[in-house]
Design an enzyme around this catalytic site. Sequence first.
Site, PDB file in Angstrom:
ATOM      1  CG  ASN A   1     -15.320 -18.077  36.492  1.00 23.91           C
ATOM      2  OD1 ASN A   1     -15.980 -17.334  37.300  1.00 23.91           O
ATOM      3  ND2 ASN A   1     -14.544 -17.627  35.664  1.00 23.91           N
TER       4      ASN A   1
ATOM      5  CE  LYS B   1     -16.132 -17.903  32.352  1.00 22.67           C
ATOM      6  NZ  LYS B   1     -15.796 -17.730  31.202  1.00 22.67           N
TER       7      LYS B   1
ATOM      8  CG  HIS C   1     -11.366 -14.713  34.242  1.00 18.27           C
ATOM      9  ND1 HIS C   1     -12.115 -14.291  33.157  1.00 18.27           N
ATOM     10  CD2 HIS C   1     -11.439 -16.298  34.114  1.00 18.27           C
ATOM     11  CE1 HIS C   1     -12.607 -15.600  32.300  1.00 18.27           C
ATOM     12  NE2 HIS C   1     -12.284 -16.790  33.050  1.00 18.27           N
TER      13      HIS C   1
ATOM     14  CD  GLU D   1     -15.107 -14.416  30.708  1.00 14.10           C
ATOM     15  OE1 GLU D   1     -15.722 -14.246  32.053  1.00 14.10           O
ATOM     16  OE2 GLU D   1     -15.164 -15.281  29.835  1.00 14.10           O
TER      17      GLU D   1
ATOM     18  CD  GLU E   1      -9.269 -19.886  32.469  1.00 15.62           C
ATOM     19  OE1 GLU E   1      -9.988 -20.660  32.907  1.00 15.62           O
ATOM     20  OE2 GLU E   1      -9.595 -18.668  32.833  1.00 15.62           O
TER      21      GLU E   1
ATOM     22  N   GLY F   1     -15.001 -20.306  26.604  1.00 12.10           N
ATOM     23  CA  GLY F   1     -16.305 -20.077  26.442  1.00 12.10           C
ATOM     24  C   GLY F   1     -16.791 -20.300  24.706  1.00 12.10           C
TER      25      GLY F   1
ATOM     26  CB  SER G   1     -13.879 -25.239  25.678  1.00 11.04           C
ATOM     27  OG  SER G   1     -14.374 -24.018  25.444  1.00 11.04           O
TER      28      SER G   1
HETATM   29  P1  PGA Z   1     -15.002 -21.935  29.830  1.00 13.43           P
HETATM   30  O1  PGA Z   1     -14.522 -20.888  30.824  1.00 13.43           O
HETATM   31  O2  PGA Z   1     -15.129 -23.188  30.579  1.00 13.43           O
HETATM   32  O3  PGA Z   1     -16.619 -21.457  29.697  1.00 13.43           O
HETATM   33  O4  PGA Z   1     -14.495 -21.997  28.692  1.00 13.43           O
HETATM   34  C1  PGA Z   1     -13.562 -21.068  31.368  1.00 13.43           C
HETATM   35  C2  PGA Z   1     -13.120 -19.790  32.212  1.00 13.43           C
HETATM   36  O5  PGA Z   1     -13.272 -18.488  31.831  1.00 13.43           O
HETATM   37  O6  PGA Z   1     -12.512 -19.734  33.320  1.00 13.43           O
END
Ligand code: PGA
Length: 236
Positions: free
Chosen positions: A7, A9, A91, A93, A160, A166, A196
Site C-alpha cells: 500500500n 498510501k 483501510h 486511514e 490491520e 505505521g 508494521s
Molecule cells: P504499515 O502500514 O506497514 O506502515 O504499518 C500498513 C497499512 O496501513 O496497510
Amino acid sequence: MSIIASNFKTNHTRKSTASFINEINSFLKSNEITSEVIVFPTATSLDSFSTLPNLTIGAQNAYPVEKGSFTGELGTVQLDEFSIKTILIGHSERRHVLGESQDEIAKKYDFYKSKGYKIVYCIGEPLEVKEAGLDKTLEYVYEQFDGIDVNYENLILAYEPVWAIGTGVTATNEDITSVHSAIKAKIPKPLLYGGSVKVGNVKEICALEGVDGALIGTASWDVEDFKQIIENTKDL
Ligand code: PGA
C-alpha cells in the site's frame, strides 16, 4: 501461497511508481516467483503497466460511481482506462483519518462487488479496544462487516490493528493468531495481516496459522525491501 500487497498510501510519484512496478515484475520473472503480489499506487500513478499475471495493480480508493460530479474522486471510467479491477476498501486511514463511515464503506463495497472487482477489505481495532480484551476486539471487528457480503468470491480480507499501522509496533504472534483464527472460523476467505510488517518479521508472520499473506505500508516503499519481503515469503 502467500499474498503480498504493498500500500503506497501518499508515497511515490508517477515516475518512481513505474520504475518500482517494472523492477518488481522483472524480479518475479527472473526468480520464477509465483506468489500473488498486489501494488496499490497513488491515483495519479495508475497506468497500463504490462505485468505478469501474478502482479496486480489496484486502486487505494475510488468512489462508488462510474462517472459524474464528485469533485476529487475517481470512478470506474477512470479505472477502466488502465484495466484496474482491484480495490482497497475500509483501510483504517480512510475510516479514521478521512472519516468514512461503515455505511459509506458498505455502499462502496457493494458497488465494486457489483462490478466484479477484487476487493481487499480491511478491518482492525484501535488501541483502546485492544486494551479492553479479545472479546471487545472481535466485537469491534465484526461490526466492520456490517453491510458487507462476506460470501463475495473475489474478497480478500486484511486484519490491520490500527495501533500497529505505521507505528513500528507489530502485534504479537499470539494477538495475530487469536484474531485470525476467530475471523477465519466465521469467514473462510484469504486473510492478510497488516501493521508494521517488515523484512525482518514478514516470514514469521506469514507462516502463522490463519495468515495468508501481508498488507504492507512503510516497509514496502523501498523497492529493495519489497523484493526481500517477496523473497522471504515465496515458499510459504
Ligand atoms: P504499515 O502500514 O506497514 O506502515 O504499518 C500498513 C497499512 O496501513 O496497510
